[in-house]
Motif scaffolding. Sequence first.
Motif, PDB file in Angstrom:
ATOM      1  N   ASN A 217       0.835  -1.194   0.000  1.00 39.31           N
ATOM      2  CA  ASN A 217       0.000   0.000   0.000  1.00 39.31           C
ATOM      3  C   ASN A 217       0.874   1.250   0.000  1.00 39.31           C
ATOM      4  O   ASN A 217       2.095   1.168  -0.006  1.00 39.31           O
ATOM      5  CB  ASN A 217      -0.949   0.007   1.217  1.00 39.31           C
ATOM      6  CG  ASN A 217      -0.219  -0.350   2.510  1.00 39.31           C
ATOM      7  OD1 ASN A 217       0.829   0.209   2.814  1.00 39.31           O
ATOM      8  ND2 ASN A 217      -0.761  -1.307   3.262  1.00 39.31           N
ATOM      9  N   GLN A 315      -5.649   2.218   7.909  1.00 40.68           N
ATOM     10  CA  GLN A 315      -5.734   2.618   6.518  1.00 40.68           C
ATOM     11  C   GLN A 315      -5.754   4.140   6.435  1.00 40.68           C
ATOM     12  O   GLN A 315      -6.002   4.812   7.436  1.00 40.68           O
ATOM     13  CB  GLN A 315      -6.966   2.034   5.827  1.00 40.68           C
ATOM     14  CG  GLN A 315      -8.308   2.563   6.312  1.00 40.68           C
ATOM     15  CD  GLN A 315      -9.460   1.993   5.493  1.00 40.68           C
ATOM     16  OE1 GLN A 315      -9.323   0.971   4.833  1.00 40.68           O
ATOM     17  NE2 GLN A 315     -10.577   2.658   5.522  1.00 40.68           N
ATOM     18  N   ASN A 316      -5.470   4.665   5.253  1.00 49.26           N
ATOM     19  CA  ASN A 316      -5.367   6.108   5.079  1.00 49.26           C
ATOM     20  C   ASN A 316      -6.751   6.694   4.837  1.00 49.26           C
ATOM     21  O   ASN A 316      -7.154   6.957   3.705  1.00 49.26           O
ATOM     22  CB  ASN A 316      -4.418   6.439   3.919  1.00 49.26           C
ATOM     23  CG  ASN A 316      -3.861   7.831   4.020  1.00 49.26           C
ATOM     24  OD1 ASN A 316      -4.477   8.712   4.609  1.00 49.26           O
ATOM     25  ND2 ASN A 316      -2.698   8.045   3.441  1.00 49.26           N
ATOM     26  N   ASN A 317      -7.495   6.918   5.937  1.00 47.85           N
ATOM     27  CA  ASN A 317      -8.870   7.397   5.819  1.00 47.85           C
ATOM     28  C   ASN A 317      -8.974   8.795   5.226  1.00 47.85           C
ATOM     29  O   ASN A 317     -10.035   9.194   4.758  1.00 47.85           O
ATOM     30  CB  ASN A 317      -9.547   7.392   7.198  1.00 47.85           C
ATOM     31  CG  ASN A 317      -9.715   5.991   7.744  1.00 47.85           C
ATOM     32  OD1 ASN A 317      -9.908   5.048   6.994  1.00 47.85           O
ATOM     33  ND2 ASN A 317      -9.617   5.833   9.053  1.00 47.85           N
ATOM     34  N   ARG A 320      -9.104   7.577   1.492  1.00 50.94           N
ATOM     35  CA  ARG A 320      -9.833   6.357   1.104  1.00 50.94           C
ATOM     36  C   ARG A 320     -11.313   6.387   1.469  1.00 50.94           C
ATOM     37  O   ARG A 320     -12.118   5.696   0.848  1.00 50.94           O
ATOM     38  CB  ARG A 320      -9.183   5.125   1.743  1.00 50.94           C
ATOM     39  CG  ARG A 320      -7.826   4.769   1.170  1.00 50.94           C
ATOM     40  CD  ARG A 320      -7.275   3.531   1.846  1.00 50.94           C
ATOM     41  NE  ARG A 320      -8.172   2.390   1.700  1.00 50.94           N
ATOM     42  CZ  ARG A 320      -8.129   1.547   0.693  1.00 50.94           C
ATOM     43  NH1 ARG A 320      -7.241   1.721  -0.270  1.00 50.94           N
ATOM     44  NH2 ARG A 320      -8.950   0.520   0.633  1.00 50.94           N
ATOM     45  N   GLU A 321     -11.687   7.168   2.490  1.00 56.70           N
ATOM     46  CA  GLU A 321     -13.065   7.191   2.970  1.00 56.70           C
ATOM     47  C   GLU A 321     -13.748   8.505   2.596  1.00 56.70           C
ATOM     48  O   GLU A 321     -13.093   9.538   2.479  1.00 56.70           O
ATOM     49  CB  GLU A 321     -13.091   7.011   4.487  1.00 56.70           C
ATOM     50  CG  GLU A 321     -12.590   5.655   4.968  1.00 56.70           C
ATOM     51  CD  GLU A 321     -13.502   4.512   4.552  1.00 56.70           C
ATOM     52  OE1 GLU A 321     -14.735   4.702   4.582  1.00 56.70           O
ATOM     53  OE2 GLU A 321     -12.988   3.446   4.188  1.00 56.70           O
ATOM     54  N   GLY A 422      -6.132   3.768  -4.759  1.00 57.48           N
ATOM     55  CA  GLY A 422      -7.305   3.538  -3.925  1.00 57.48           C
ATOM     56  C   GLY A 422      -7.919   4.784  -3.326  1.00 57.48           C
ATOM     57  O   GLY A 422      -8.607   4.706  -2.302  1.00 57.48           O
ATOM     58  N   THR A 423      -7.691   5.959  -3.919  1.00 56.25           N
ATOM     59  CA  THR A 423      -8.297   7.185  -3.388  1.00 56.25           C
ATOM     60  C   THR A 423      -9.766   7.246  -3.772  1.00 56.25           C
ATOM     61  O   THR A 423     -10.161   6.828  -4.865  1.00 56.25           O
ATOM     62  CB  THR A 423      -7.572   8.431  -3.917  1.00 56.25           C
ATOM     63  OG1 THR A 423      -7.595   8.416  -5.349  1.00 56.25           O
ATOM     64  CG2 THR A 423      -6.135   8.462  -3.447  1.00 56.25           C
ATOM     65  N   ALA A 424     -10.572   7.790  -2.875  1.00 54.26           N
ATOM     66  CA  ALA A 424     -12.021   7.846  -3.090  1.00 54.26           C
ATOM     67  C   ALA A 424     -12.403   9.117  -3.837  1.00 54.26           C
ATOM     68  O   ALA A 424     -11.738  10.144  -3.742  1.00 54.26           O
ATOM     69  CB  ALA A 424     -12.745   7.789  -1.750  1.00 54.26           C
TER      70      ALA A 424
END
Length: 727
Positions: A217, A315-317, A320-321, A422-424
């Motif tokens: 990651n 995780q890198n919130n 990612r969130e 994996g960026t939102a």
Amino acid sequence: MTDRDTDRNLEKKRVSRKYVSLFLIMSVWGLFIIIKMGLVMFGERQYWNDVSRNMTPVNRVIEPRRGNILSDEGLLLASSMKQYRVFLDFKTSEKDPVRAKKDQERKDTLYSRHVIEFARQMHELFPQYSVQEFADHYRKGFETKSHSWLLLPGTSRNSYPISYNQYKSLVRTVWLKPKYEWWFFSAESKISRQKPFGTLAARTIGSMYEAKDSARNGLELSFDSLLRGVPGRGHQEKVQNVSRMVADVPQIDGCDVHTTINVDMQDIAEVALRGVMDKWNAASGIVVLMEVATGDIKAIASLTKTGPGQFDEIQNNAVREIYEPGSTFKPVSMMVALDDGKISMTDSVFCENGVYVGFGGGSRMTDSHKYGWLDVPHIIANSSNIGTSKLIHAAYKDHPEEFVDGIYRTGINTHFGLQLTGTAAPVIRRDGYWDATRLPWMSIGYNTQLPVINTLAFYNGIANGGCMVAPRLVTSVTREGEVVKEFPVEIVRRHMCKDETLEKIRYMLEHVVTEGTGKNAASKHFAVAGKTGTAQLSQGAAGYRDGPRRHMVSFCGYFPADDPQFSCIVSVRTDGGAAGGATWAAPAFHEISEKVMASRNLKDIKEAYDSTRQFIPKVLSGDLAKASTVLMGIGKKNLMRRADRLVADSVWGSVNSDSGRYVMNYVEYSEGVVPDVRGMGATDALYLLERMGMKVSISGVGRVKSQVPGSNTRFNKGDRIHLTLSM
């Protein structure tokens, strides 16, 4: 016939016999060669083919060195380093009985003469083990006559616990001299990925699957193809009994990745976030610190509660969130309405004394206080849900899609890749069914979901004169000092809004901190601007009404407000109970902003020189013997004082210099009781705790600010203790 003729004939016969003999010998030898050639070509063909294959150099892969990940100041955040494991050989491998006896006597003599000396040398290199532990460990290996006895006690045979620097120091010990290698000891090495600053920015930097040597990651994964390099090909050659690899096709080592992360600022951000999460028993938290002009991310932390007082990056919130931003979205609504000319700064709204049901649909909107009439600046300063929603609803109720068009115009809907996989992407619905409540709730940060980084990019754009730049984590990629790839500043929106609109928004954000809900973010030393936010989180199918009320509380802003240099967002998630951005997030923002500005404004020590006063350097708690040596070296006298009784081998304690003289107070630590290591440097704290038998984990840099468990609590050997360090 004369005598002369007779002699000549005899000579000819002798010569002929010699030639015949030589011919016969050569014929026999030639016949032997022919027979041997036949045997080699036909009878021993398979054998010599096998020999030929074994003698042919094997084409082998030469693995390249994986590139480094560096901070903005060139400090190593991740690097590939050699790790070692060492085995001792207490038993001879000779087969001949006579030679085996002599060889075993040599090994036994080396052990018996130097075991205590070697144990002491090992204790100096690995202070977590005592001299006695080393001596007992080696005695067991000697008694069992082990061929492969582990150098360090209590370690796994599959682990590589010795660093490169430690291994280099081992060759100076009495047992591990180079001449004893493969006779008394053997060493094996592997390349492993190391992070010199421990868990600092762990998920942003990323990690590796060690067994597979592949990235998991973070930046390790995003830049894996550049970091990895290109393998070469080579073969083994033996020269003078030494095997070496000869490269046929040289490997190409991996590139170095230069990030925007600042180690000191990352430490400041993580310590502040841990502090607020620990104080309020929060479930998770996020901090992102950005440089205004460039969008460079100086610090990014995403912590999740994993146990009592324990918070880790799972995780890198931050990227990612996606979350409903709540009241930090209100300045977006005001920017759109002001820019469209739908409202003005002097407009006033009756805020229904804190409760309003006028939007229909059975929805009940509330404010934390019973506000009456408020103008636009005070609606933002007091974070009035009802005031904001009534203004936006009145302006856009007939064409709500125009409001969303205005939101898009600001650039807050941009999907920032941020050089991480994996960026939102933000979710701001532009079309579909507009019921009576969708627009008013959207205006205050609901019915919309954003990554935290998008909210920060919006506020950073306000601080940057209305120019939104994309957040940036990597500035360049280099190989051997040569730039392979650059990542320049990316402008997302040159103008987020009109200049006059921007000035009004900046005024309101400063007003939030001076008179409104953001007072806890204010600083006495510089101006701060920003906005608090408290968003209730949906319970999924249960909506917002059933189950425990969870909230995401935030403060997002920039500093100094009159000359913005940094923007920052602090977001903390609760699992229930009352919470607010003003009481949770704003104080953490205050701590971060003041420490960052203090670190940026350090003066040259020469400016502080005062010829009338003596300079008294600060001495941390810890090893007082070393401190005394340093003080004497710079000409400072000190008083040695024991706190209780004389203890010959105690060198630990604290230092008091309030009187202008150094008074050293020795402390005797009790067996099985956790010592107080707050104020110590990391090296002293680690040495003391591991010597007492505890396993230590560390986060941050600097000196010890807090410890879990606390001092004076009982522990058993092998128990864990976590130290939080801060500058």
